[in-house]
Design a protein around this motif. Sequence first.
Motif, PDB file in Angstrom:
ATOM      1  N   ASN A   1      15.328   4.281 -13.400  1.00 31.73           N
ATOM      2  CA  ASN A   1      15.625   3.381 -15.296  1.00 31.73           C
ATOM      3  C   ASN A   1      14.607   2.064 -15.406  1.00 31.73           C
ATOM      4  OD1 ASN A   1      17.616   4.655 -15.275  1.00 31.73           O
ATOM      5  ND2 ASN A   1      18.905   3.345 -14.655  1.00 31.73           N
ATOM      6  N   PHE A   2      13.619   1.339 -14.433  1.00 31.62           N
ATOM      7  CA  PHE A   2      12.921   0.600 -13.987  1.00 31.62           C
ATOM      8  C   PHE A   2      11.558   0.816 -15.468  1.00 31.62           C
ATOM      9  CE2 PHE A   2       9.143  -2.021 -12.355  1.00 31.62           C
ATOM     10  CZ  PHE A   2       9.420  -3.091 -13.057  1.00 31.62           C
ATOM     11  N   LEU A   3      11.350   2.268 -14.122  1.00 29.28           N
ATOM     12  CA  LEU A   3       9.513   2.539 -14.649  1.00 29.28           C
ATOM     13  C   LEU A   3       9.955   3.031 -16.414  1.00 29.28           C
ATOM     14  CD1 LEU A   3       7.864   3.780 -11.351  1.00 29.28           C
ATOM     15  CD2 LEU A   3       7.752   1.859 -12.370  1.00 29.28           C
TER      16      LEU A   3
ATOM     17  N   ALA B   1      -1.620  -8.164   1.270  1.00 30.25           N
ATOM     18  CA  ALA B   1      -1.479  -7.124   1.968  1.00 30.25           C
ATOM     19  C   ALA B   1      -2.042  -5.652   0.545  1.00 30.25           C
ATOM     20  CB  ALA B   1      -0.800  -6.135   3.032  1.00 30.25           C
ATOM     21  N   LEU B   2      -1.271  -5.618   0.004  1.00 32.52           N
ATOM     22  CA  LEU B   2      -1.112  -4.284  -0.869  1.00 32.52           C
ATOM     23  C   LEU B   2      -2.326  -4.445  -2.035  1.00 32.52           C
ATOM     24  CD1 LEU B   2      -0.483  -1.824  -1.654  1.00 32.52           C
ATOM     25  CD2 LEU B   2       0.782  -2.810  -3.584  1.00 32.52           C
ATOM     26  N   PHE B   3      -2.760  -6.143  -2.306  1.00 27.54           N
ATOM     27  CA  PHE B   3      -3.595  -6.264  -3.653  1.00 27.54           C
ATOM     28  C   PHE B   3      -5.355  -7.051  -2.778  1.00 27.54           C
ATOM     29  CE2 PHE B   3      -0.124  -5.992  -5.889  1.00 27.54           C
ATOM     30  CZ  PHE B   3       0.239  -4.977  -6.971  1.00 27.54           C
TER      31      PHE B   3
ATOM     32  N   PHE C   1       2.405  -0.784  -8.699  1.00 30.12           N
ATOM     33  CA  PHE C   1       1.083  -0.590  -8.781  1.00 30.12           C
ATOM     34  C   PHE C   1       0.400   0.929  -8.384  1.00 30.12           C
ATOM     35  CE2 PHE C   1      -2.784  -0.082  -5.441  1.00 30.12           C
ATOM     36  CZ  PHE C   1      -4.080  -0.648  -5.850  1.00 30.12           C
ATOM     37  N   ASP C   2       1.183   1.472  -7.878  1.00 32.12           N
ATOM     38  CA  ASP C   2       1.350   3.605  -8.376  1.00 32.12           C
ATOM     39  C   ASP C   2       0.834   3.352  -9.348  1.00 32.12           C
ATOM     40  OD1 ASP C   2       1.213   3.077  -5.312  1.00 32.12           O
ATOM     41  OD2 ASP C   2       3.333   3.847  -5.629  1.00 32.12           O
ATOM     42  N   GLU C   3       1.682   3.233 -10.845  1.00 31.63           N
ATOM     43  CA  GLU C   3       2.354   3.634 -11.661  1.00 31.63           C
ATOM     44  C   GLU C   3       0.899   2.702 -12.895  1.00 31.63           C
ATOM     45  OE1 GLU C   3       4.278   5.598 -14.745  1.00 31.63           O
ATOM     46  OE2 GLU C   3       4.566   6.056 -12.521  1.00 31.63           O
ATOM     47  N   PHE C   4       0.464   1.521 -12.718  1.00 33.82           N
ATOM     48  CA  PHE C   4      -0.032   1.475 -13.667  1.00 33.82           C
ATOM     49  C   PHE C   4      -1.483   0.357 -13.106  1.00 33.82           C
ATOM     50  CE2 PHE C   4       3.898   0.826 -15.686  1.00 33.82           C
ATOM     51  CZ  PHE C   4       4.036   1.498 -16.381  1.00 33.82           C
ATOM     52  N   PRO C   5      -1.986   1.019 -11.644  1.00 32.27           N
ATOM     53  CA  PRO C   5      -3.278  -0.053 -10.926  1.00 32.27           C
ATOM     54  C   PRO C   5      -4.209  -0.767 -11.786  1.00 32.27           C
ATOM     55  CG  PRO C   5      -3.855   2.416 -11.411  1.00 32.27           C
ATOM     56  CD  PRO C   5      -2.300   2.098 -11.760  1.00 32.27           C
ATOM     57  N   ASP C   6      -4.433  -0.411 -12.874  1.00 33.95           N
ATOM     58  CA  ASP C   6      -5.290  -1.762 -13.764  1.00 33.95           C
ATOM     59  C   ASP C   6      -4.813  -2.513 -14.376  1.00 33.95           C
ATOM     60  OD1 ASP C   6      -7.707   0.080 -12.816  1.00 33.95           O
ATOM     61  OD2 ASP C   6      -7.071   1.652 -14.468  1.00 33.95           O
TER      62      ASP C   6
END
Length: 512
Positions: free
Chosen positions: A56-58, A134-136, A82-87
């Motif tokens: 629902n969120f995405l 860590a992810l970014f 991050f997976d959906e909108f990496p840029d």
Amino acid sequence: MTSTRLPIFVLGDSRTGTMSFHNYFISNGLRSIHYFMEQSGQVEPLHLHESENRYNFLKFVRENKYDAYTDYPTRFFFKSLFDEFPDASFILTVRESTDRWEKSMRDFLSKFGMNADYADLRAVYEAINDEIRALFTGNRHFLEICIDDSSVENSMKISKFLGLERNIPLTRDNASDEIDLGVLSKRYRFYTKQTDISLTINSIEKATSPGKAMISESGWAFLINDTNDFLRVQFGTTYWNERERSNAASIMSERVKLLSDKGILYYKFIVPEKNIIYREYLPQVLRDWPQNESRPAQMLQSDCHLSVSYLDRYLIDARSYGQLYFRGDTHTNWLGAWFVYRYITDSLDRNGLMTGQALSLQDLNASIASYHGDLSVQLNPNLRREFDERWAFTTSRNGFDLTIKLEIPDSENKANEIEVPDMYKKWFTGRETFIYERFDKMGLRAVVFRDSTLDFCHKLLAQHFSRSVFIWHQGQIYEEIVEIENPDIIIHVMAERFIVRYNTFPVMARVT
């Protein structure tokens, strides 16, 4: 409308300045949404419905109605984002220490009578922040901001990071010490106060666009983004210079003389804006700025006091008798309209120009009425949603306002509304023209050039003239009407905001 830019996601936890960022984005012309759990279809607790909530969120974000997303559920789904909108642009907001964050949480939750396992909250706060870092790591689309650092430096960092053309400062909003649930007007703050009044108005204009109304924390709506720019007039950033003032006075003097040569009396009444009469109910960020006390309406009354009356002091004083303006409309309500009527009739009566006694409240029928208003329906959808979340219980089921409607009973009515000539209907198509004639034909003949400030009192005024013609005038006096009606008196009623352009008006206008 959908956004054409990549989204901005603020990943900070509650009490780390997410509301400040939300207001910052809006002030810089970005469409932002804050704490949108309901709007994105979230089911709590989030972790027990994670799959459904993520979908629902995405889906909500993919619709791309907003440029920026702050507060929950953004933080909970940072990996999916991050997976959906990496840029996209990601901003982690933090406090200078976990201790300071915990203190803010304690202060905030205590206002709601809530408690929490603060040791567990601290651990989760720190763990998620570390996971985000860590992810970014090394990602040029990531920025970490400590909300306790200098607002000027933070603003520069954010502006550069996002490539904003202008940089309205980041301020501290929704601080725990500003919130008081026991006071209706302190449950929330809608706008951000800037370093001067011009920037503050700029910020509100951005926040309310494309609407023409600003909601206040007191539950009132006020006009903004209007063609007359009255808010700037009120606070003195827009004003008449001496040439403009002189032009307006000359126009008025020439008009009075021209009509006097025809044997026609002319009286102009300026009805003040709601902002002036109820300044204390403006948004909080406007209340401390000094108001301009040399506005065009005041100047015109001062220069042409024999023919021009400005009702500001009168209506401010009359507030003690009840609410005079609609909360959700620019105009006076029925009680305020009656006071405007009384001011006009008292002024005319002092000069022996009125037939019959002015109507008192005792002469009128009263009933309860709901009213939506021209402002409540023009609110920016985001502001209306935020207002409804906190103050919807203060509005009527069938309208924004619940008020008292006043009407003339048949037993008191002395004037009959008659058919408007086809020529008048053709000339004046925007708003309705009204014509009344007294049953006994007694009194002067009057033409009333009006705007919506007389919507609720034209029938009251009609009681005192043998014939009265009410023309929606757009600020003008029309020669054709004067020639056809040949009145004894012209009454000219205008809302204050329209006076701003008065120095450019003709002495007399023509319909054709």
